[in-house]
Design a protein around this motif. Structure first.
Motif, short mmCIF file in Angstrom:
data_model
loop_
_atom_site.label_atom_id
_atom_site.label_comp_id
_atom_site.label_asym_id
_atom_site.label_seq_id
_atom_site.Cartn_x
_atom_site.Cartn_y
_atom_site.Cartn_z
N CYS A 149 0.84 -1.20 0.00
CA CYS A 149 0.00 0.00 0.00
C CYS A 149 0.88 1.25 0.00
O CYS A 149 1.92 1.28 0.66
N ASN A 151 -0.57 4.39 0.61
CA ASN A 151 -1.43 5.48 1.07
C ASN A 151 -1.03 6.12 2.40
O ASN A 151 -1.34 7.28 2.64
N PHE A 152 -0.40 5.40 3.24
CA PHE A 152 0.05 5.95 4.53
C PHE A 152 -1.05 6.71 5.28
O PHE A 152 -0.85 7.87 5.66
N CYS A 153 -2.19 6.09 5.47
CA CYS A 153 -3.18 6.66 6.38
C CYS A 153 -2.47 6.76 7.74
O CYS A 153 -1.71 5.84 8.12
N TYR A 155 -2.98 6.34 10.80
CA TYR A 155 -3.14 5.38 11.89
C TYR A 155 -2.67 3.97 11.51
O TYR A 155 -2.66 3.08 12.36
N CYS A 156 -2.30 3.78 10.24
CA CYS A 156 -2.21 2.41 9.72
C CYS A 156 -0.77 1.91 9.59
O CYS A 156 0.10 2.60 9.04
N VAL A 158 0.01 -0.83 7.87
CA VAL A 158 0.16 -1.69 6.69
C VAL A 158 1.29 -1.28 5.74
O VAL A 158 2.11 -2.12 5.35
N PRO A 159 1.41 0.00 5.35
CA PRO A 159 2.49 0.34 4.41
C PRO A 159 3.88 0.02 4.98
O PRO A 159 4.82 -0.23 4.22
N GLN A 193 -4.97 -4.10 -0.93
CA GLN A 193 -5.17 -3.11 0.13
C GLN A 193 -5.99 -1.94 -0.42
O GLN A 193 -6.74 -1.31 0.29
N HIS A 227 -10.71 2.04 -1.90
CA HIS A 227 -10.42 3.31 -1.21
C HIS A 227 -11.34 4.38 -1.81
O HIS A 227 -11.36 4.57 -3.03
N ARG A 266 -6.68 10.58 4.83
CA ARG A 266 -7.49 9.70 4.00
C ARG A 266 -7.63 10.21 2.56
O ARG A 266 -8.01 9.44 1.67
S1 SF4 Z 1 -5.89 2.03 5.86
FE1 SF4 Z 1 -5.82 0.91 3.95
S2 SF4 Z 1 -5.33 2.47 2.41
FE2 SF4 Z 1 -4.79 3.35 4.43
S3 SF4 Z 1 -2.60 2.85 4.69
FE3 SF4 Z 1 -3.80 1.21 5.67
S4 SF4 Z 1 -3.96 -0.37 4.07
FE4 SF4 Z 1 -3.36 1.53 3.05
#
Ligand code: SF4
Length: 425
Positions: A149, A151-153, A155-156, A158-159, A193, A227, A266
Motif C-alpha cells: 500500500c 497510502n500511509f493513512c 493510523y495504519c 500496513v504500508p 489493500q 479506497h 485519507r
Molecule cells: S488504511 Fe488501507 S489504504 Fe490506508 S494505509 Fe492502511 S492499508 Fe493503506
C-alpha cells in the motif's frame, strides 16, 4: 515435515497462507491434519491492532510446551507481525524459531532446513508469480491482485509492514481465476489493500473486472478493499453492467468529520464520499454498502465523534466494522500528543456498535418477504439441520437443509431477520 498454518487478520493473510502452503508442498512438505501431528507450526499474523498481536503471542506461548515432547518441533512467525517485531521476538524467549516477512515466503523451505533464522527484506517486485495457491476452502476463493500500500493513512501500519504497492500481472490473475473456477469455487474475492489503484501495464481495475467477468461459468465476483478517494465512475459502471460482480461494496469511511479525515490522511472529504455512495446507489440498485469506522482517533472531540454517528445515520450501512483507535508504533497518529483515554475510546466504540446494530437490523428486516440468491457454504453454526451461506449482497443467510445443499446456489425466501442473519426457507 508436516506443517500446520494458523492464520490471523484479513483475507490477504488467508490468501498468503494459501501461497505458503503451495511453497511448502512444492518443497516436499505436507499439511498436517492438526497441530498435534505437525512438526512445524506457522503463525501468519496481523499487526493492525495491538489486540491482534497480543492474541498471537498468547497462542505461541500456549504452544511452545510441545518442544519438550518433540525437540524438533518448530514455531515460525509469518506476516505483518513478523515484519514489525519479529526480529525482536526472535531474541527473546518467546519460543519462536524462525521469522519470515511478507515478501520472503519463497525462502521458507531453506529457512526450515536451518539455513537462516529470519528473512525480512522487502522486495517491491515480489508478486509470487508461478505459484498455484492451495485453496483452503472448497467453496470460497481469494485471488490477490495486488500487494502492499502507498497510502500511509496516519493510523495504519500496513504500508510499513507490507511494503509498497504493486499489481500482479493480468495473466497470473486470470490463471488463478480459471483454476479456482475449475475447482468448483463459486464465490471469488479479488484482494488488495486498495484495489482501485490496480494498474498493470495500464490495465485498470474496472477493465480487469470486465475481463474477469467474461470467464465462462457460474461464479460470483467480489473485491476488497476499495479506497473512497480512488473509486471511479468507471468502476461504478462496471458494477452496474457486469452480471458476476456482486451488488456489494466495502468502502471504509473511518470518520465522518472533515478535520479527523484530514488528520487520518485519507485523501477525501465526507462530501466526496457521500457523492460516491449516492452514485453507487443510483446505478447499482439494492447495492449493500459496508464500511470500517474508528472511534476515539487522537484529538477526536465529542462533536467530531457525533459527526461519524451522523454519517452512519445518513448513509445507513448494511454493516459496519467498528474499532476503537489502536496506536501502532511507527505511524504518524501514534506520535500525537492528543491520545484519548481508553475509557473514552471504549465508550464511543460501544455507542457506534449500538447504533449500527439498530441500522443493520432495519436493513436486514427490509429483506423480509424478498427472494434472495444464497450460495450455501456450510452448516449453520447453531444447528446441523440448517445450512448457511451468503447472499449476493454479502448478508449471512440460514435456511433449513442438509449437507447436500453445501456448495449449491439456492433461491430462498426471507422469513425473518436478526441484526446479522437472514432467516430463510
Ligand atoms: S488504511 Fe488501507 S489504504 Fe490506508 S494505509 Fe492502511 S492499508 Fe493503506
Amino acid at each position: 515435515m508436516k506443517y500446520y498454518i494458523e492464520t490471523y487478520g484479513c483475507q490477504m493473510n488467508v490468501s498468503d497462507s494459501e501461497l505458503v502452503a503451495s511453497i511448502l508442498n512444492t518443497a516436499g512438505h505436507d499439511a498436517a491434519a492438526d497441530i498435534d501431528s505437525a512438526d512445524v507450526l506457522l503463525f501468519n499474523t496481523c499487526s493492525v491492532r495491538e489486540h491482534a498481536e497480543e492474541r498471537v503471542l498468547g497462542r505461541i506461548s500456549n504452544e511452545k510446551h510441545r518442544k519438550k515432547a518433540k525437540p524438533k518441533f518448530k514455531i515460525v512467525l509469518l506476516g505483518c507481525m513478523a515484519q514489525r517485531i519479529g526480529k525482536r521476538l526472535l531474541e527473546t524467549d518467546t519460543g519462536i524459531d524462525y521469522v519470515v516477512g511478507v515478501d520472503n515466503y519463497r525462502q521458507l523451505p531453506s529457512i526450515l532446513a536451518g539455513e537462516a533464522h529470519y528473512a525480512l527484506d522487502f522486495d517491491t517486485k515480489e508478486v509470487y508469480r508461478e505459484l498455484q495457491p492451495v485453496h483452503s476452502n472448497k467453496h470460497l476463493g481469494f485471488v490477490t491482485i495486488m500487494r502492499g500500500c502507498n497510502n500511509f493513512c496516519s493510523y495504519c501500519i500496513v504500508p510499513y509492514v507490507r511494503g509498497r504497492e504493486r499489481s500482479r500481472p493480468y495473466e497470473d490473475i486470470l490463471q488463478d481465476m480459471q483454476i479456482a473456477i475449475g475447482q468448483g469455487i463459486k464465490d471469488i474475492t479479488l484482494l488488495g489493500q486498495n484495489v482501485n489503484s490496480y494498474n498493470y501495464n495500464g490495465l485498470s481495475f474496472p477493465e480487469l473486472l470486465r475481463r474477469l467477468n467474461d470467464i465462462k461459468g457460474y461464479y460470483r465476483l467480489r473485491f476488497i478493499t476499495s479506497h473512497p478517494k480512488d473509486l471511479s465512475d468507471e468502476l461504478i459502471k462496471v458494477m452496474r453492467d457486469c452480471d458476476k460482480v456482486c451488488e456489494h461494496i466495502h468502502l471504509p469511511l473511518q470518520s465522518g468529520d472533515p478535520e479527523i479525515l484530514k488528520k487520518m490522511n485519507r485523501g477525501y472529504s465526507y462530501q466526496h464520499y457521500l457523492e460516491r455512495i449516492i452514485s453507487l446507489r443510483q446505478q447499482v440498485p439494492d447495492i449493500a454498502i459496508t464500511t470500517d469506522l474508528i472511534a476515539g482517533f487522537p484529538g477526536e472531540s465529542e462533536a467530531q465523534f457525533e459527526a461519524t454517528l451522523n454519517a452512519m445515520r445518513e448513509i445507513e450501512y448494511d454493516y459496519a466494522f467498528c474499532f476503537k483507535y489502536s496506536e501502532r508504533s511507527g505511524t504518524l497518529a501514534a506520535t500525537s500528543a492528543e491520545q484519548l483515554p481508553e475509557s473514552v475510546r471504549l465508550e464511543r466504540l460501544q455507542r457506534m456498535i449500538d447504533l449500527q446494530r439498530e441500522i443493520t437490523l432495519k436493513k436486514f428486516r427490509a429483506e423480509i418477504g424478498k427472494t434472495v440468491e444464497v450460495f450455501v457454504e456450510d452448516f449453520s453454526k447453531k444447528s446441523k439441520a440448517q445450512v448457511s451461506g451468503k447472499t449476493r449482497d454479502f448478508k449471512i443467510a440460514v435456511l433449513s437443509g442438509d449437507a447436500s445443499l453445501i456448495g449449491s446456489l439456492q433461491y430462498a425466501k426471507v422469513l425473518d431477520a436478526t441484526s446479522g442473519t437472514l432467516i430463510c426457507e
